[in-house]
Design a protein around this motif. Structure first.
Motif, mmCIF file in Angstrom:
data_model
loop_
_atom_site.group_PDB
_atom_site.id
_atom_site.type_symbol
_atom_site.label_atom_id
_atom_site.label_comp_id
_atom_site.label_asym_id
_atom_site.label_seq_id
_atom_site.Cartn_x
_atom_site.Cartn_y
_atom_site.Cartn_z
ATOM 1 N N LEU A 165 -5.321 12.789 -2.312
ATOM 2 C CA LEU A 165 -5.696 13.069 -3.696
ATOM 3 C C LEU A 165 -7.208 13.200 -3.799
ATOM 4 C CD1 LEU A 165 -3.527 10.287 -5.400
ATOM 5 C CD2 LEU A 165 -2.852 12.649 -4.948
ATOM 6 N N ASP A 166 -7.664 13.788 -4.878
ATOM 7 C CA ASP A 166 -9.092 13.812 -5.199
ATOM 8 C C ASP A 166 -9.384 12.571 -6.032
ATOM 9 O OD1 ASP A 166 -11.653 14.281 -6.388
ATOM 10 O OD2 ASP A 166 -11.390 16.446 -6.159
ATOM 11 N N ALA A 167 -10.228 11.687 -5.544
ATOM 12 C CA ALA A 167 -10.492 10.414 -6.224
ATOM 13 C C ALA A 167 -11.070 10.611 -7.621
ATOM 14 C CB ALA A 167 -11.451 9.556 -5.391
ATOM 15 N N ARG A 168 -11.626 11.779 -7.915
ATOM 16 C CA ARG A 168 -12.198 12.030 -9.230
ATOM 17 C C ARG A 168 -11.141 12.390 -10.265
ATOM 18 N NH1 ARG A 168 -16.139 16.583 -7.019
ATOM 19 N NH2 ARG A 168 -14.098 17.081 -6.061
ATOM 20 N N LEU A 169 -9.959 12.816 -9.810
ATOM 21 C CA LEU A 169 -8.858 13.184 -10.712
ATOM 22 C C LEU A 169 -7.536 12.869 -10.023
ATOM 23 C CD1 LEU A 169 -8.437 17.038 -10.406
ATOM 24 C CD2 LEU A 169 -10.583 15.969 -9.733
ATOM 25 N N PRO A 170 -7.249 11.591 -9.775
ATOM 26 C CA PRO A 170 -6.107 11.211 -8.928
ATOM 27 C C PRO A 170 -4.752 11.665 -9.454
ATOM 28 C CG PRO A 170 -7.612 9.369 -9.224
ATOM 29 C CD PRO A 170 -8.022 10.420 -10.196
ATOM 30 N N LEU B 235 10.814 11.238 -2.943
ATOM 31 C CA LEU B 235 11.778 10.347 -3.582
ATOM 32 C C LEU B 235 13.208 10.778 -3.295
ATOM 33 C CD1 LEU B 235 10.084 9.625 -7.033
ATOM 34 C CD2 LEU B 235 10.269 8.105 -5.047
ATOM 35 N N HIS B 236 13.426 12.083 -3.166
ATOM 36 C CA HIS B 236 14.765 12.575 -2.810
ATOM 37 C C HIS B 236 15.203 12.022 -1.458
ATOM 38 C CE1 HIS B 236 18.202 15.232 -2.531
ATOM 39 N NE2 HIS B 236 17.773 15.689 -1.364
ATOM 40 N N ARG B 237 14.257 11.902 -0.531
ATOM 41 C CA ARG B 237 14.555 11.358 0.801
ATOM 42 C C ARG B 237 14.213 9.870 0.913
ATOM 43 N NH1 ARG B 237 18.126 14.401 3.597
ATOM 44 N NH2 ARG B 237 17.623 16.626 3.327
ATOM 45 N N GLN B 238 13.770 9.275 -0.193
ATOM 46 C CA GLN B 238 13.424 7.853 -0.244
ATOM 47 C C GLN B 238 12.371 7.482 0.812
ATOM 48 O OE1 GLN B 238 17.506 6.201 0.004
ATOM 49 N NE2 GLN B 238 17.313 5.696 -2.165
ATOM 50 N N ARG B 239 11.319 8.266 0.854
ATOM 51 C CA ARG B 239 10.230 8.018 1.800
ATOM 52 C C ARG B 239 9.075 7.301 1.108
ATOM 53 N NH1 ARG B 239 14.193 9.218 4.548
ATOM 54 N NH2 ARG B 239 14.222 10.963 6.034
ATOM 55 N N PRO B 240 8.495 6.284 1.750
ATOM 56 C CA PRO B 240 7.320 5.627 1.176
ATOM 57 C C PRO B 240 6.113 6.549 1.231
ATOM 58 C CG PRO B 240 7.736 4.794 3.371
ATOM 59 C CD PRO B 240 8.880 5.712 3.050
ATOM 60 N N CYS B 241 5.055 6.174 0.518
ATOM 61 C CA CYS B 241 3.886 7.044 0.411
ATOM 62 C C CYS B 241 2.588 6.245 0.501
ATOM 63 C CB CYS B 241 3.928 7.794 -0.925
ATOM 64 S SG CYS B 241 2.570 8.961 -1.158
ATOM 65 N N LEU B 242 1.692 6.735 1.318
ATOM 66 C CA LEU B 242 0.315 6.233 1.337
ATOM 67 C C LEU B 242 -0.524 7.255 0.591
ATOM 68 C CD1 LEU B 242 -1.942 4.303 2.298
ATOM 69 C CD2 LEU B 242 -2.111 5.729 4.364
ATOM 70 N N LYS B 243 -1.052 6.855 -0.550
ATOM 71 C CA LYS B 243 -1.901 7.750 -1.334
ATOM 72 C C LYS B 243 -3.362 7.510 -0.925
ATOM 73 C CE LYS B 243 1.176 8.181 -5.336
ATOM 74 N NZ LYS B 243 1.419 9.627 -5.314
ATOM 75 N N ILE B 244 -3.988 8.544 -0.411
ATOM 76 C CA ILE B 244 -5.389 8.468 -0.005
ATOM 77 C C ILE B 244 -6.238 9.149 -1.066
ATOM 78 C CG2 ILE B 244 -7.094 9.202 1.693
ATOM 79 C CD1 ILE B 244 -4.983 8.961 3.823
ATOM 80 N N MET B 245 -7.023 8.362 -1.773
ATOM 81 C CA MET B 245 -7.941 8.915 -2.758
ATOM 82 C C MET B 245 -9.212 9.322 -2.026
ATOM 83 S SD MET B 245 -7.142 6.247 -5.876
ATOM 84 C CE MET B 245 -8.629 6.676 -6.751
ATOM 85 N N ASN B 246 -9.249 10.588 -1.626
ATOM 86 C CA ASN B 246 -10.377 11.121 -0.859
ATOM 87 C C ASN B 246 -11.548 11.445 -1.797
ATOM 88 O OD1 ASN B 246 -11.824 12.173 1.328
ATOM 89 N ND2 ASN B 246 -11.016 14.218 1.005
ATOM 90 N N LYS B 247 -12.718 11.638 -1.206
ATOM 91 C CA LYS B 247 -13.957 11.921 -1.945
ATOM 92 C C LYS B 247 -14.349 10.734 -2.812
ATOM 93 C CE LYS B 247 -12.764 16.830 -1.857
ATOM 94 N NZ LYS B 247 -12.708 18.117 -2.565
ATOM 95 N N VAL C 257 -5.300 3.793 -1.089
ATOM 96 C CA VAL C 257 -6.596 3.431 -0.537
ATOM 97 C C VAL C 257 -7.599 4.507 -0.945
ATOM 98 C CG1 VAL C 257 -6.126 4.593 1.653
ATOM 99 C CG2 VAL C 257 -7.834 2.778 1.574
ATOM 100 N N ALA C 258 -8.829 4.110 -1.202
ATOM 101 C CA ALA C 258 -9.890 5.058 -1.542
ATOM 102 C C ALA C 258 -10.875 5.131 -0.379
ATOM 103 C CB ALA C 258 -10.609 4.630 -2.823
ATOM 104 N N LEU C 259 -11.219 6.345 0.019
ATOM 105 C CA LEU C 259 -12.138 6.522 1.135
ATOM 106 C C LEU C 259 -12.705 7.934 1.138
ATOM 107 C CD1 LEU C 259 -10.292 8.367 3.174
ATOM 108 C CD2 LEU C 259 -9.339 6.180 3.865
ATOM 109 N N SER C 260 -13.583 8.197 2.078
ATOM 110 C CA SER C 260 -14.060 9.547 2.333
ATOM 111 C C SER C 260 -13.521 9.996 3.681
ATOM 112 C CB SER C 260 -15.591 9.610 2.343
ATOM 113 O OG SER C 260 -16.028 10.860 2.846
ATOM 114 N N CYS C 261 -12.821 11.108 3.704
ATOM 115 C CA CYS C 261 -12.251 11.607 4.961
ATOM 116 C C CYS C 261 -13.328 12.076 5.932
ATOM 117 C CB CYS C 261 -11.268 12.751 4.683
ATOM 118 S SG CYS C 261 -9.713 12.180 3.963
ATOM 119 N N LYS C 262 -14.582 12.089 5.495
ATOM 120 C CA LYS C 262 -15.691 12.440 6.387
ATOM 121 C C LYS C 262 -16.258 11.215 7.089
ATOM 122 C CE LYS C 262 -17.064 16.501 3.694
ATOM 123 N NZ LYS C 262 -18.141 17.147 2.896
#
Length: 292
Positions: A31-36, A49-61, A86-91
Motif C-alpha cells: 500500500l501507499d502509506a500516504r493513502l492506505p 478472502l475467497h481462498r481464506q488467505r492471510p495478508c501482510l499489509k506493507i505500508m510502503n513510502k 507494517v510501515a516501512l520504505s521498500c528502499k
C-alpha cells in the motif's frame, strides 16, 4: 471528472491472480502509506478472502507519510482478522529484511522440507512492488519505473529454500467508487496520465493539503496560504516561481505539475492524505448523499 483507469492487461492480470491464489499461502499487499485505504485494491481483498488467505499489509513510502497518521492506520489494520500490517520504505534494506519473518509468522504450518511459504505480492500500480522484489532478492528481477503499470505479467522466484515469491502486475479495479479515491490515486501517480487532467488533480490535492498541512505549504513555497483554495494555490505557485506562457499569462498547468511532483517526491514534507477517521467520514457522506 471521475477518474477511472483499467487497461486491458489489468483484467488479464486479475484472472491470472485468481488462478495463482489457489496455490498461495499468504498475500503481501503493498500500500501507499500516504493513502492506505484508497490504495488498497478491493479485488485483492475479494480474492484472498475467497481462498481464506492471510495478508501482510506493507505500508510502503512510510518515509513520505505523516508518522502520527501512519500509527493510526497500523492500529486500524492490525485489529483486522488474519491481517498483520507494517510501515516501512521498500528502499531501506534493513526494513525489507524483516518481511520474510513477518510472512512466516502468518503461516506457521508452512515449515520443513518441501513446504516453502508461497507468497503472492500484490498492489496497485507504482506503489513499490518491484522495488520490494528487487530488495528482497538482492538483485534486479523486476523493472522499476516512474510510470504506473511497468510490470505486466507474473513472475515466480525463490527467495530461499523456505520461501517462493510471485510478483504480480499493478492492478486497479474496474470502477473506483469514491471520486476522492480516484483523485488521491492520481495525485500519487498510480493512474496513467491519459486518464486525468493534472490541473484538476492538483486542485484536489491543494484543497487537502491546505486543510491538513497549510504550514508545510507556506514553508515550501514561501507564500501566504490563508484564504486560498486548491486552484488558487496552483496559481500562487506559478506566480511565485515565475511560470509564464506566451503573452505573459500565468502557466497554471506548470504550477499544478510542480505541486504534484513536490508531493510525490516528499519535497513538501511528510504528508498523509487520509486518516481512518477521515475515511469513515468520507464513506458516510457519500452514503448519505446516495452516491455509494
Amino acid at each position: 471528472m471521475a477518474i477511472q483507469w483499467f487497461p486491458g492487461h489489468m483484467n488479464a492480470a486479475r484472472k491470472k491472480a485468481a488462478e495463482t491464489m489457489e496455490m498461495t499461502d499468504l498475500v503481501v499487499e503493498v500500500l501507499d502509506a500516504r493513502l492506505p485505504a484508497a490504495s488498497s485494491n478491493p479485488m485483492v481483498e475479494e480474492l484472498r478472502l475467497h481462498r481464506q488467505r492471510p495478508c501482510l499489509k506493507i505500508m510502503n513510502k512510510d518515509d513520505l507519510a505523516d508518522p502520527k497518521v501512519t500509527k493510526e492506520w497500523l492500529d486500524y489494520f492490525n485489529r483486522q482478522s488474519g491481517v498483520d500490517a507494517v510501515a516501512l520504505s521498500c528502499k531501506n534494506p534493513a526494513e525489507v529484511a524483516r518481511i520474510p519473518q513477518l510472512c512466516q509468522k502468518l503461516v506457521p504450518h508452512r515449515t520443513g522440507p518441501g513446504k516453502p511459504v508461497r507468497v503472492m505480492i500484490m498492489g496497485i500500480p507504482n506503489v513499490g512492488k518491484s522495488t520490494l522484489m528487487n530488495m528482497l532478492l538482492k538483485r534486479r528481477v523486476a523493472a522499476v519505473g516512474d510510470e504506473p503499470a511497468v510490470t505486466k505479467s507474473q513472475q515466480r522466484l525463490y527467495l530461499n529454500k523456505n520461501m517462493v515469491l510471485t510478483d504480480t502486475p499493478g492492478m486497479l479495479w474496474p470502477k473506483i467508487v469514491y471520486p476522492s479515491d480516484g483523485y488521491m490515486l492520481a495525485a500519487s501517480h498510480a493512474v496513467g496520465v491519459n486518464a486525468l487532467i493534472e490541473e484538476e488533480v492538483a486542485a484536489f490535492l491543494g484543497d487537502v493539503l491546505l486543510a491538513r498541512y497549510p504550514e508545510l505549504l507556506a514553508l515550501r513555497y514561501k507564500i501566504p496560504v490563508d484564504g486560498l483554495d486548491g486552484i488558487g494555490l496552483t496559481e500562487m505557485i506559478a506566480r511565485k516561481r515565475g511560470f509564464k506562457i506566451r503573452g505573459g499569462e500565468l502557466d497554471v498547468e506548470k504550477g499544478a505539475h510542480t505541486l504534484l511532483q513536490d508531493y510525490r517526491h516528499g519535497a513538501i514534507g511528510r504528508i498523509s492524505l487520509e486518516t481512518p477517521e477521515s475515511r469513515r467520514e468520507m464513506i458516510r457522506s457519500y452514503a448519505e448523499a446516495g452516491d455509494e
